[in-house]
Enzyme design. Sequence first.
Site, PDB file in Angstrom:
ATOM      1  N   GLU D  67       0.715  -1.193  -0.042  1.00 21.52           N
ATOM      2  CA  GLU D  67       0.155  -0.012  -0.001  1.00 21.52           C
ATOM      3  C   GLU D  67       0.919   1.244  -0.020  1.00 21.52           C
ATOM      4  O   GLU D  67       0.737   2.091  -0.733  1.00 21.52           O
ATOM      5  CB  GLU D  67      -0.936  -0.093   1.051  1.00 21.52           C
ATOM      6  CG  GLU D  67      -2.199  -0.924   0.981  1.00 21.52           C
ATOM      7  CD  GLU D  67      -1.681  -2.295   1.652  1.00 21.52           C
ATOM      8  OE1 GLU D  67      -0.673  -2.580   1.851  1.00 21.52           O
ATOM      9  OE2 GLU D  67      -2.772  -3.189   1.202  1.00 21.52           O
ATOM     10  N   HIS D 136     -10.422  -4.536  10.086  1.00 16.19           N
ATOM     11  CA  HIS D 136     -11.130  -4.314   8.877  1.00 16.19           C
ATOM     12  C   HIS D 136     -12.589  -3.857   8.840  1.00 16.19           C
ATOM     13  O   HIS D 136     -13.490  -3.869   8.112  1.00 16.19           O
ATOM     14  CB  HIS D 136     -11.326  -5.933   8.430  1.00 16.19           C
ATOM     15  CG  HIS D 136     -10.262  -6.351   7.525  1.00 16.19           C
ATOM     16  ND1 HIS D 136      -9.124  -6.646   8.254  1.00 16.19           N
ATOM     17  CD2 HIS D 136      -9.881  -6.612   6.357  1.00 16.19           C
ATOM     18  CE1 HIS D 136      -8.158  -7.173   7.577  1.00 16.19           C
ATOM     19  NE2 HIS D 136      -8.567  -7.193   6.148  1.00 16.19           N
TER      20      HIS D 136
HETATM   21  C1  LIG Z   1      -2.053  -4.485   4.696  1.00 20.17           C
HETATM   22  C2  LIG Z   1      -2.831  -5.575   3.857  1.00 20.17           C
HETATM   23  N1  LIG Z   1      -3.368  -5.238   2.664  1.00 20.17           N
HETATM   24  C3  LIG Z   1      -4.201  -5.951   2.092  1.00 20.17           C
HETATM   25  C4  LIG Z   1      -4.895  -6.916   3.061  1.00 20.17           C
HETATM   26  C5  LIG Z   1      -5.984  -7.888   2.304  1.00 20.17           C
HETATM   27  N2  LIG Z   1      -5.803  -9.306   2.066  1.00 20.17           N
HETATM   28  C6  LIG Z   1      -6.102 -10.051   3.102  1.00 20.17           C
HETATM   29  S1  LIG Z   1      -5.402 -11.670   2.798  1.00 20.17           S
HETATM   30  C7  LIG Z   1      -4.413 -11.145   1.485  1.00 20.17           C
HETATM   31  C8  LIG Z   1      -3.475 -11.982   0.736  1.00 20.17           C
HETATM   32  C9  LIG Z   1      -2.522 -12.469   1.351  1.00 20.17           C
HETATM   33  O1  LIG Z   1      -1.894 -13.430   0.856  1.00 20.17           O
HETATM   34  P1  LIG Z   1      -0.641 -14.294   1.605  1.00 20.17           P
HETATM   35  O2  LIG Z   1       0.057 -13.185   2.344  1.00 20.17           O
HETATM   36  O3  LIG Z   1       0.316 -14.886   0.563  1.00 20.17           O
HETATM   37  O4  LIG Z   1      -1.344 -15.288   2.566  1.00 20.17           O
HETATM   38  P2  LIG Z   1      -2.323 -16.244   2.032  1.00 20.17           P
HETATM   39  O5  LIG Z   1      -3.773 -15.684   2.199  1.00 20.17           O
HETATM   40  O6  LIG Z   1      -1.736 -16.894   0.907  1.00 20.17           O
HETATM   41  O7  LIG Z   1      -2.047 -17.188   3.277  1.00 20.17           O
HETATM   42  C10 LIG Z   1      -4.780  -9.760   1.223  1.00 20.17           C
HETATM   43  C11 LIG Z   1      -4.220  -8.886   0.054  1.00 20.17           C
HETATM   44  C12 LIG Z   1      -4.742  -7.162   4.260  1.00 20.17           C
HETATM   45  N3  LIG Z   1      -5.203  -7.932   5.021  1.00 20.17           N
HETATM   46  N4  LIG Z   1      -3.611  -6.171   4.648  1.00 20.17           N
END
Ligand SMILES: Cc1ncc(C[n+]2csc(CCOP(=O)(O)OP(=O)(O)O)c2C)c(N)n1
Lengths: 332, 332, 333, 333
Positions: D67, D136
């Site tokens: 971000e 959130h």
């Molecule tokens: C700072 C932030 N940006 C965006 C999000 C929205 N979000 C929640 S899970 C996710 C994907 C995370 O991917 P990863 O770190 O690979 O974990 P996975 O879900 O694959 O276990 C996103 C973009 C968030 N929770 N926090």
Amino acid sequence: MKAVEVSAKREAAVPAELAIRMYRQMVRIRLFEEQVNELYTRALMPGLAHLYIGEEAVAVGICEALKNTDYITSTHRGHGHCLAKGAMPDRMFAELLGKEAGYCRGKGGSMHIADPATGNLGANAIVGGSTGIATGAALTAKRLKTDQVSVCFFGEGALGQGVLYEVMNLAALFKLPVVYVCENNLYTEYTHFTETTAGDILTRGTAFGLQVEGVDGQDVRAVHAAAQRLVNRARRGEGPALLLCNTYRYTGHHVGDINREYYRSKQEEQEWKTKRDPIKNMGEWLILQKIADPAALQKIEGEVRDEMKAAVEFAIAAPYPSPEEVDQDVYA
Amino acid sequence: MKAVEVSAKREAAVPAELAIRMYRQMVRIRLFEEQVNELYTRALMPGLAHLYIGEEAVAVGICEALKNTDYITSTHRGHGHCLAKGAMPDRMFAELLGKEAGYCRGKGGSMHIADPATGNLGANAIVGGSTGIATGAALTAKRLKTDQVSVCFFGEGALGQGVLYEVMNLAALFKLPVVYVCENNLYTEYTHFTETTAGDILTRGTAFGLQVEGVDGQDVRAVHAAAQRLVNRARRGEGPALLLCNTYRYTGHHVGDINREYYRSKQEEQEWKTKRDPIKNMGEWLILQKIADPAALQKIEGEVRDEMKAAVEFAIAAPYPSPEEVDQDVYA
Amino acid sequence: MPETATSQRELTFAQAIREGLAEEMRRDPRVCIFGEDVAEAGTPFKVLSGLVEEFGAERVLDTPISEQGFTGMGVGAAMTGLRPVVDIMFGDFLTLTMDQLVNQAAKVHYMSGGTWKVPMVLRTTLGATRRSAAQHSQSLHAWVCHVPGLKVVMPSTPYDAKGLLKTAIRDDNPVIFFEDKMMYRQKGVVPAEEYMIPFGVAEVKREGEDITLVATSSMVEVALGAAKLLAGAGISAEVIDPRTLWPLDEKTIVNSAKKTSRAIVIDEGYGRFGVTGEIASVIAEGAFFNMEAPVKRMGAMHVPIPFSPPLEDITVPTEQTVFDAARKLCGKA
Amino acid sequence: MPETATSQRELTFAQAIREGLAEEMRRDPRVCIFGEDVAEAGTPFKVLSGLVEEFGAERVLDTPISEQGFTGMGVGAAMTGLRPVVDIMFGDFLTLTMDQLVNQAAKVHYMSGGTWKVPMVLRTTLGATRRSAAQHSQSLHAWVCHVPGLKVVMPSTPYDAKGLLKTAIRDDNPVIFFEDKMMYRQKGVVPAEEYMIPFGVAEVKREGEDITLVATSSMVEVALGAAKLLAGAGISAEVIDPRTLWPLDEKTIVNSAKKTSRAIVIDEGYGRFGVTGEIASVIAEGAFFNMEAPVKRMGAMHVPIPFSPPLEDITVPTEQTVFDAARKLCGKA
Ligand SMILES: Cc1ncc(C[n+]2csc(CCOP(=O)(O)OP(=O)(O)O)c2C)c(N)n1
Ligand SMILES: Cc1ncc(C[n+]2csc(CCOP(=O)(O)OP(=O)(O)O)c2C)c(N)n1
Ligand SMILES: [Mg+2]
Ligand SMILES: [Mg+2]
């Protein structure tokens, strides 16, 4: 981005008791998550949840290398970490349903389970949000000479968060006992990690002075062996490390993510499930090694099913916190 | 932290005209900064300023590899970058004194000089604060196919800011025409960079998919040659790069930082000034190459002195902005 | 720093903070400091000079320029048994720490159902007119006041700075402690005997009958100066310093307004959507039937702080502008 | 998305935003979008579905979870000739973008003496009761309202969302655009003919005589619902939606309060040190001599948003709580 190296060598056999425990723990996580999905589809769970199914070997292999007093920080996909570190399913389900009996009295929910009794500093709904906390816990351990190690679980999506590199640098400078565990399940929500990750993941650790290692995240024995190396190294005061575990989530990003063809193929999912399932493979290994026979494994699964069923029933029956609690615990 | 590699090879001779221009530009920066210090000690300048003395070869070597339409972003230690990119001393001094004739009508001051006419997107008082801006400028250049390149100057202290790695990753993924220039002058305020930087600087670029190169920042010809390689590469659409320039600031972190013994020795300062001065060494090279004789260099210095003297007088005589301006240009 | 025990002893604002830190670090080995150039350099403002010599590099840690990272490290350290005092050089850099402060520090205790605590203090600065331009002159304390789970302290004297800092360090919650960077060299009486100042207790700096001036941090001096001028104009002003903005001592503020029936709120943060709106609303609601004029709000002008001295000086309330506003409010302009 | 030209056409809030974006992207090739999962996925809320298919990956860029980084990239892109629309999935993640928004985007134009511009839009969400817990569910718009150099938009209907978004994209300043994540599926009339809505013009959603309800974003529906209940109780409520918080249409708000002599300000952000304090102060000052009761402020309860449904539901103003407060204020409770 070039494929990340993986320590190919198969790990030496682990003690039978530990092997069985790791198998059981993986089964517990899987059946727990199946119940969560059930709760969602039966519309009994408020909000959403991110299932750990397929990634069980990572949490279990690592937490079995930790002491109860060691710390972990977890993520939005945190149920597996919590269970592997020793949390009880009944209070976890209660938390998922927003009940007072939950680990956070229902105030945290799926993405915020925390449990001081098992060294769980908390799941975190901010991607990369717990990296500072895990590093700070390691600072305390070093300063107070408590001999504790801190493990920071994060998905490969957190590689996009600059704070991760800030704290890796701090950990290396101060030689802190922290192991950063990157769970690369190939996707950040709905995007393949190669579209969001330039360069090379392990080199990112090296660049900031960390010991690095990559491992097959579907092989619980390999994960455990690597974790032991890095955790013990950290405990000896030799500094922080980055452990990359290559894994895969079988289901959607969250329970509501049903149609996934637009970002990954059914075939890809099938291959991981059939060829690389951590539980199936570990089960076969146990039988091959004559550590357990099929009946014994059946028995384990049956016991776990009963455990989870009882835990869910407990949670469903449990009461919500009373409205007066809403403004309690804002301040200590 | 292991010492960073430096491209040892001496660079081939540069065209005489360019060599002379680079020499003059370095002299202009140095004498500009001497005037700034003078203004401070005479209490004619509001606030403080961070002098670029000793680092002239970096800004000049790099900006001479850029077109006027190319972009730069600068730092709190930005006077050298501004001049090297083509800014006029009189309007710069006026800005330093908060006068209306300044590049920012006096609203920016020493740490915020910006100049669209020379592609200067602005100095920045937030360490690492301009890395996103430089990357965004490169995105525009690529999207609109303008053939421009963007250069992001930052001190090695900005290696502590996570945003740097976020944008390097973005630049590599999108193959943006941006060159990140790390000016490692060994100190972040009052702390040696080895106390704040674990691992290896160039490897940090590699880890995020950037082309990397290290160079002696006191050798303007070496800097220029490296800059040309990386800038042209970026212009050809071959992607971003990290250029590490090893350099040294002769004076304090800012004009008020007089007693420095507690963080660095007088002897260290002496060695850099006597053995590795970019202007002195370039001057000797020009004479050796018979590109210029001592008298010609004297002449240049004289001309520059007059230029700076006149520029300062202009700024001192210039009026402040009128009070009504205070709430103008908050919104476009 | 002078430790001679005389209750008339004078210390600068910086010395008072340093002494408060030193006392707490001697008392409690869990208290530690980290930030940029906090050790040998003792910070650019020299507030921490001498502490690394007394307590060692183990407890006074120089960090890289990683505000987000070491603030996050502070949260984790606080949760697990240390009591970190995190140093953020300029309040403008709070922008980089907001996720750690707001999404982590402020919420850990509540989200964990009261199981984890974050006994962390974050010290930072506010205030303009230092000729530092727009990125080094902001007073952003309203942001953290807006967030449940954080406490916010705004000392206006060396005495308060020391007493409130000791309370902050012993508090089990994340506390954001704002220091006016222009005040560091100001002297004031600080007794050598130990003392603490509770949160949520405003101080009546000067009693008056005609108008209430509620002022914070850097603006308290301004309000007191204006009160003197007002006395000369036959207007008796009561000056109140809330000292902590969260918890906020609404009672003392409202009671004063009820008594005087007129009020001005003066704060160096931006005037819109911030501290002045909150306190003015508290007064307007609490003393509604007593007010003879609307509560006047005075904050920083709604512009990025300009570098040019003649411009910068008119962006902040001064004795004169407060004096003028007060006379107008009292119908004596 | 349906493009059938009938001015009684209904679109969801999400469709209206998508259509506004699509129209601007067709009109101006400099307009581009970036953020997490904005392309094929069309964001988790499916707001942007179909845009990458029409405009290509060159103009609809999926970014890493960075971000701070891609917001900074947006600032630089905006300065140099693009008109980026940056997507921040949850308003809670604004914490990570504050330095780029506040120290960079908001100040570039002023600090550069008016030479550089930042025509960037940052779209993000607000609102609780989605069972998403404390990280959130926040509504943090007060922070950006506090900062000079930024504009802040708070649409409450599909019609306003489209018209205000088109205005935001054509504005030469950084604009923060807040969307209530619970509103995406709500339908409303959106004419197929092009239209824009100017900033700084509040809308009187319902005329009334006895009390003014000033409500923003998610709270407008709540206020209108309360107004209906109040009508049943013989109280005529006027409902005003400022639509943009900066610039703020003080005149319309104050005039309504002057007419009704009573007011409640309802905003889903935290109640303290935020939006309600600002608007209440504007009313208290502007309509001082007309008010028969103090302005009542209603915002999110001062707690991190709890996950547990029965707890979460009582942290936000509802038709019922607004109804009760209004009746009390009108002395009819
Ligand atoms: C700072 C932030 N940006 C965006 C999000 C929205 N979000 C929640 S899970 C996710 C994907 C995370 O991917 P990863 O770190 O690979 O974990 P996975 O879900 O694959 O276990 C996103 C973009 C968030 N929770 N926090
Ligand atoms: C985000 C941020 N943190 C801290 C500071 C205070 N500060 C100003 S310059 C500086 C040191 C910068 O060192 P470096 O990047 O190496 O640049 P140099 O001064 O050596 O040219 C610091 C810490 C700042 N301006 N911004
Ligand atoms: Mg992933
Ligand atoms: Mg440096």
